[in-house]
Structure formats: C-alpha cells, structure tokens
Design a protein around this motif. Structure first.
Motif, PDB file in Angstrom:
ATOM      1  N   LEU A   1       0.790  -8.109   7.668  1.00 40.10           N
ATOM      2  CA  LEU A   1       0.288  -6.909   8.337  1.00 40.10           C
ATOM      3  C   LEU A   1       1.397  -6.207   9.109  1.00 40.10           C
ATOM      4  N   SER A   2       2.256  -6.982   9.754  1.00 35.92           N
ATOM      5  CA  SER A   2       3.360  -6.409  10.523  1.00 35.92           C
ATOM      6  C   SER A   2       4.379  -5.712   9.638  1.00 35.92           C
ATOM      7  N   LEU A   3       4.485  -6.151   8.385  1.00 37.85           N
ATOM      8  CA  LEU A   3       5.368  -5.476   7.435  1.00 37.85           C
ATOM      9  C   LEU A   3       4.709  -4.236   6.847  1.00 37.85           C
ATOM     10  N   ARG A   4       3.447  -4.356   6.496  1.00 38.89           N
ATOM     11  CA  ARG A   4       2.748  -3.256   5.815  1.00 38.89           C
ATOM     12  C   ARG A   4       2.338  -2.138   6.759  1.00 38.89           C
ATOM     13  N   ASN A   5       1.870  -2.488   7.940  1.00 38.33           N
ATOM     14  CA  ASN A   5       1.301  -1.502   8.868  1.00 38.33           C
ATOM     15  C   ASN A   5       1.780  -1.742  10.295  1.00 38.33           C
ATOM     16  N   PRO A   6       3.082  -1.699  10.530  1.00 39.20           N
ATOM     17  CA  PRO A   6       3.582  -1.994  11.882  1.00 39.20           C
ATOM     18  C   PRO A   6       3.084  -1.012  12.936  1.00 39.20           C
ATOM     19  N   GLU A   7       2.693   0.179  12.511  1.00 35.50           N
ATOM     20  CA  GLU A   7       2.197   1.175  13.466  1.00 35.50           C
ATOM     21  C   GLU A   7       0.854   0.775  14.069  1.00 35.50           C
ATOM     22  N   ARG A   8       0.162  -0.207  13.452  1.00 30.85           N
ATOM     23  CA  ARG A   8      -1.122  -0.665  13.972  1.00 30.85           C
ATOM     24  C   ARG A   8      -0.988  -1.962  14.784  1.00 30.85           C
ATOM     25  N   VAL A   9       0.244  -2.455  14.926  1.00 36.51           N
ATOM     26  CA  VAL A   9       0.478  -3.753  15.550  1.00 36.51           C
ATOM     27  C   VAL A   9       1.262  -3.570  16.844  1.00 36.51           C
ATOM     28  N   ALA A  10       0.608  -3.842  17.970  1.00 33.00           N
ATOM     29  CA  ALA A  10       1.297  -3.777  19.259  1.00 33.00           C
ATOM     30  C   ALA A  10       2.147  -5.015  19.500  1.00 33.00           C
ATOM     31  N   GLY A  11       1.803  -6.099  18.846  1.00 34.35           N
ATOM     32  CA  GLY A  11       2.550  -7.338  18.968  1.00 34.35           C
ATOM     33  C   GLY A  11       1.831  -8.426  18.207  1.00 34.35           C
ATOM     34  N   VAL A  12       2.531  -9.539  17.944  1.00 27.74           N
ATOM     35  CA  VAL A  12       1.913 -10.685  17.291  1.00 27.74           C
ATOM     36  C   VAL A  12       2.214 -11.945  18.089  1.00 27.74           C
ATOM     37  N   VAL A  13       1.225 -12.797  18.147  1.00 29.18           N
ATOM     38  CA  VAL A  13       1.380 -14.142  18.707  1.00 29.18           C
ATOM     39  C   VAL A  13       1.041 -15.098  17.573  1.00 29.18           C
ATOM     40  N   VAL A  14       2.026 -15.841  17.112  1.00 26.48           N
ATOM     41  CA  VAL A  14       1.847 -16.707  15.948  1.00 26.48           C
ATOM     42  C   VAL A  14       2.011 -18.159  16.367  1.00 26.48           C
ATOM     43  N   LEU A  15       1.090 -18.990  15.870  1.00 27.12           N
ATOM     44  CA  LEU A  15       1.111 -20.414  16.156  1.00 27.12           C
ATOM     45  C   LEU A  15       1.492 -21.184  14.898  1.00 27.12           C
ATOM     46  N   ASN A  16       2.576 -21.928  14.963  1.00 33.77           N
ATOM     47  CA  ASN A  16       2.934 -22.968  13.982  1.00 33.77           C
ATOM     48  C   ASN A  16       3.461 -22.513  12.631  1.00 33.77           C
ATOM     49  N   ASN A  17       3.280 -21.271  12.260  1.00 27.83           N
ATOM     50  CA  ASN A  17       3.704 -20.854  10.922  1.00 27.83           C
ATOM     51  C   ASN A  17       4.718 -19.725  11.030  1.00 27.83           C
ATOM     52  N   PRO A  18       6.015 -20.063  11.081  1.00 29.27           N
ATOM     53  CA  PRO A  18       7.039 -19.054  11.338  1.00 29.27           C
ATOM     54  C   PRO A  18       7.250 -18.132  10.143  1.00 29.27           C
ATOM     55  N   PHE A  19       7.730 -16.933  10.451  1.00 31.74           N
ATOM     56  CA  PHE A  19       8.049 -15.982   9.389  1.00 31.74           C
ATOM     57  C   PHE A  19       9.287 -16.445   8.624  1.00 31.74           C
ATOM     58  N   ALA A  20       9.252 -16.223   7.320  1.00 29.54           N
ATOM     59  CA  ALA A  20      10.415 -16.443   6.461  1.00 29.54           C
ATOM     60  C   ALA A  20      10.431 -15.340   5.414  1.00 29.54           C
ATOM     61  N   PRO A  21      11.597 -14.923   4.963  1.00 30.64           N
ATOM     62  CA  PRO A  21      11.669 -13.862   3.951  1.00 30.64           C
ATOM     63  C   PRO A  21      10.986 -14.273   2.653  1.00 30.64           C
ATOM     64  N   ARG A  22      10.611 -13.304   1.865  1.00 29.49           N
ATOM     65  CA  ARG A  22      10.012 -13.555   0.561  1.00 29.49           C
ATOM     66  C   ARG A  22      10.993 -14.363  -0.292  1.00 29.49           C
ATOM     67  N   PRO A  23      10.558 -15.487  -0.855  1.00 31.07           N
ATOM     68  CA  PRO A  23      11.472 -16.319  -1.645  1.00 31.07           C
ATOM     69  C   PRO A  23      11.814 -15.651  -2.978  1.00 31.07           C
ATOM     70  N   PRO A  24      12.884 -16.088  -3.630  1.00 32.21           N
ATOM     71  CA  PRO A  24      13.290 -15.468  -4.893  1.00 32.21           C
ATOM     72  C   PRO A  24      12.356 -15.775  -6.053  1.00 32.21           C
ATOM     73  N   ARG A  25      11.551 -16.815  -5.922  1.00 33.37           N
ATOM     74  CA  ARG A  25      10.601 -17.179  -6.968  1.00 33.37           C
ATOM     75  C   ARG A  25       9.212 -17.311  -6.369  1.00 33.37           C
ATOM     76  N   PRO A  26       8.168 -17.198  -7.178  1.00 41.79           N
ATOM     77  CA  PRO A  26       6.813 -17.341  -6.643  1.00 41.79           C
ATOM     78  C   PRO A  26       6.586 -18.736  -6.075  1.00 41.79           C
ATOM     79  N   PRO A  27       5.672 -18.870  -5.115  1.00 37.01           N
ATOM     80  CA  PRO A  27       5.470 -20.171  -4.459  1.00 37.01           C
ATOM     81  C   PRO A  27       5.165 -21.312  -5.417  1.00 37.01           C
ATOM     82  N   SER A  28       4.443 -21.043  -6.493  1.00 36.62           N
ATOM     83  CA  SER A  28       4.082 -22.124  -7.414  1.00 36.62           C
ATOM     84  C   SER A  28       5.299 -22.773  -8.050  1.00 36.62           C
ATOM     85  N   ALA A  29       6.403 -22.041  -8.115  1.00 35.89           N
ATOM     86  CA  ALA A  29       7.619 -22.628  -8.685  1.00 35.89           C
ATOM     87  C   ALA A  29       8.108 -23.802  -7.836  1.00 35.89           C
TER      88      ALA A  29
END
Length: 329
Positions: A109-137
């Motif tokens: 949501l923060s990537l797609r619609n940052p204008e609607r996000v005043a801030g995020v509080v995230v527990l336990n699951n840190p952000f990481a860039p999109r991997p080069p292959r799909p997760p199932s790989a």
C-alpha cells in the motif's frame, strides 16, 4: 470509547470493521490465521490515546466476504478494500499497522498509494525489495528438503480440509508454535509429505500467560464458522503478487515508518533474509524507529501487549507532532 461493529460495502466485498475511538484514523491489518480480534487490545489503547482505531476482517476472514476465486485475494485487491474504508470515513490518509500478511499489505500500500498513508507501524515482517524470481522459486526448492507450510498450502483443498477438521486444535498449536514459548523453525526438521498438524507441537492447555481462554474461544468461533480457505488463498497469491508488482521492483518505502519485532520471531529468523534489519534500513527512507521486544515471538501484540501499545502510541504521536497527520473533518 465503545467498541462498535459494522459492515462496509467496498464495491468488491462486504467487509466487517471493528472501530473504537475518535480522532486520526489508525487501520490495523491482521495476518493468518487471524481476524480483526487479534488487535482488540490495541484498539482500546489507541482510542484511549485520542485516535480512531479501525480493524477490518480482511477479505476471506471473519465476517467479511470470502470470494470463491483464488485470484480475488491479491494485495492489490485488498488494498482496494482499505482505500474504500478511508473513503467511507472521509479520511485522506491514515496510519496503517500490519503484522504477517497484514505487514506485506501495508508495505505494498505504501508503494502503490503513498498519498493515502500518513505512516506505517509494522510488526515482525520487515520490508525487502521485490526478489528477482517469484517466491515459489525459493520455497519449492526448500520444500524438497523439509516440510514447509508455504509449499503445503498451495494446493487448494488439502490444507483447507486438514485445518477445518479441528479448528480449536489447529489454532492452539499454531499460535503456541509461533510464540516465544516454542521455536517455530523446528517444524523444518520434519520431512516433506506431511500435513501441518503432523509437524506442529502439541500446545499446553489454555489459558496461557499472554492469551485467555475467552480470547481464544472468540478466534475459534470465527474459524469454526468460516474455515480457513479464505486465509489460505492469500498464500496462493504470493506469485501473483510478485507479478503485479513489477513496476515497484526498485522502489523504496518513503512514508514515515516504525518497526517493532519480537526477539524470537520466526519470520525475522527464517523468512526475512540474512540481515533483515540492514535490508530494512537500506530500503526505507524515513525509518524513524526500530525496536526489539525481548521474550516475544510472532504474536508480539498479544505476548507483550504493553510494549507494543507504548511503541504504537509513541509512533502515532510522532506522526501527529511532525504534521504528517491531519484529522479528517
């Protein structure tokens, strides 16, 4: 300050929302196998601090619709539900709080619609860039060596039937295994080809120090009624989410961010890369605070409620004090 419930038509699903308090909106996003109720202790805390807490049952859970089509459970689709919630309450922006799948949801949501996000509080699951292959790989290769729930959940019908056969037993065992009272990655010691209940530990009798029997019964009642297919369909969209985020492959999170994690969280240990905090810091441009909670696991908001609530209220006050939030009229 009374907790209220209502059903919102998002245009795609009828979504149940629990609300408490008045003021700037704070939207809580749960994971699997959870419902809005996982946040009930936080709703009362933010309401007492002068904020409006909103905790929806995300699609497929609780009293919210569970579409039949598997592809209806992408992050992109559920983000549409969250934006409909903001529109419904007349809010341009909100602070979003996420754990587990809810964390992945608020990151996207923060990537797609940052204008609607005043801030995020995230527990336990840190952000990481999109991997080069799909997760199932990645998980398919790992699942050749040992049991891995990510792989086991992919085939419609199999896990659905196993978990729904005895929701009370499954929920007790999975909540216990994810807490700091057990080492969840020990499930990896089991060979492939087993069911989830074959690898999960037996749970001690409730109540637990961090979960009452009445609270547990509330969660059991919801899943006894709905089953688990809606939640499992989120797993079945991990590759589809990867496909749908190609445009954000190199994007960074630029909204105000506050990250808290349990010392014994299995996602931080086994599912978030070799150095998840370094990756987080490298890819979040406005990372305002990172905190470890000693003696907590994945269900940190229940295991260490006071620590989470203190961190959350401080983050909300920081967002407001720096002018990132404007109370909707």
């Amino acid at each position: 300050m009374e907790l209220t419930h209502r059903i919102l038509d998002t245009g795609a699903v009828h979504m149940h929302v629990a609300e408490q308090g008045e003021g700037f909106p704070v939207v809580f996003c749960h994971g699997f196998p959870h419902t809005w109720f996982m946040w009930h202790r936080q709703l009362s805390a933010v309401a007492a601090a002068g904020f409006r807490g909103l905790a929806p049952d995300l699609r497929g859970y609780g009293r919210t619709d569970a579409p039949v089509a598997v592809e209806a459970y992408t992050n992109e689709a559920v983000i549409g539900d969250l934006l409909a919630l903001l529109d419904d309450i007349g809010a341009e922006r909100a602070v979003f709080v996420g754990l587990d799948f809810g964390a992945q949801l608020v990151w996207e949501l923060s990537l797609r619609n940052p204008e609607r996000v005043a801030g995020v509080v995230v527990l336990n699951n840190p952000f990481a860039p999109r991997p080069p292959r799909p997760p199932s790989a990645f998980w398919t290769k790992a699942a050749e060596r040992h049991f891995l729930h990510l792989s086991y959940f992919q085939t419609p019908g199999i896990a659905d039937a196993e978990l729904a056969a005895d929701p009370r037993n499954f929920l007790a065992r999975v909540y216990y295994s994810l807490s700091a009272d057990y080492h969840y990655l020990d499930t990896w010691k089991n060979p492939p080809g087993l069911g989830y209940l074959d690898v999960l530990p037996q749970a001690p009798a409730l109540p637990w120090p961090w979960l009452s029997e009445a609270e547990f019964d509330t969660l059991v009642d919801d899943f006894t009624r709905t089953g688990f297919t809606g939640g499992l369909n989120w797993y079945r969209n991990l590759d589809r989410n990867w496909d749908l985020t190609a445009a954000y492959a190199d994007a960074k999170i630029e909204v105000p961010t506050y990250f808290l994690y349990g010392e014994n969280d299995p996602d931080m240990e086994g599912f978030s890369g070799r150095d998840p905090l370094a990756t987080l810091r490298a890819n979040v441009t406005d990372l305002r605070q990172v905190r470890e909670v000693p003696g907590a696991g994945h269900l940190v908001q229940l295991e260490r409620t006071d620590a989470v609530n203190d961190f959350l209220i401080a983050a909300l006050n920081d967002v407001v004090s720096r002018g990132s939030a404007v109370v909707p009229q």
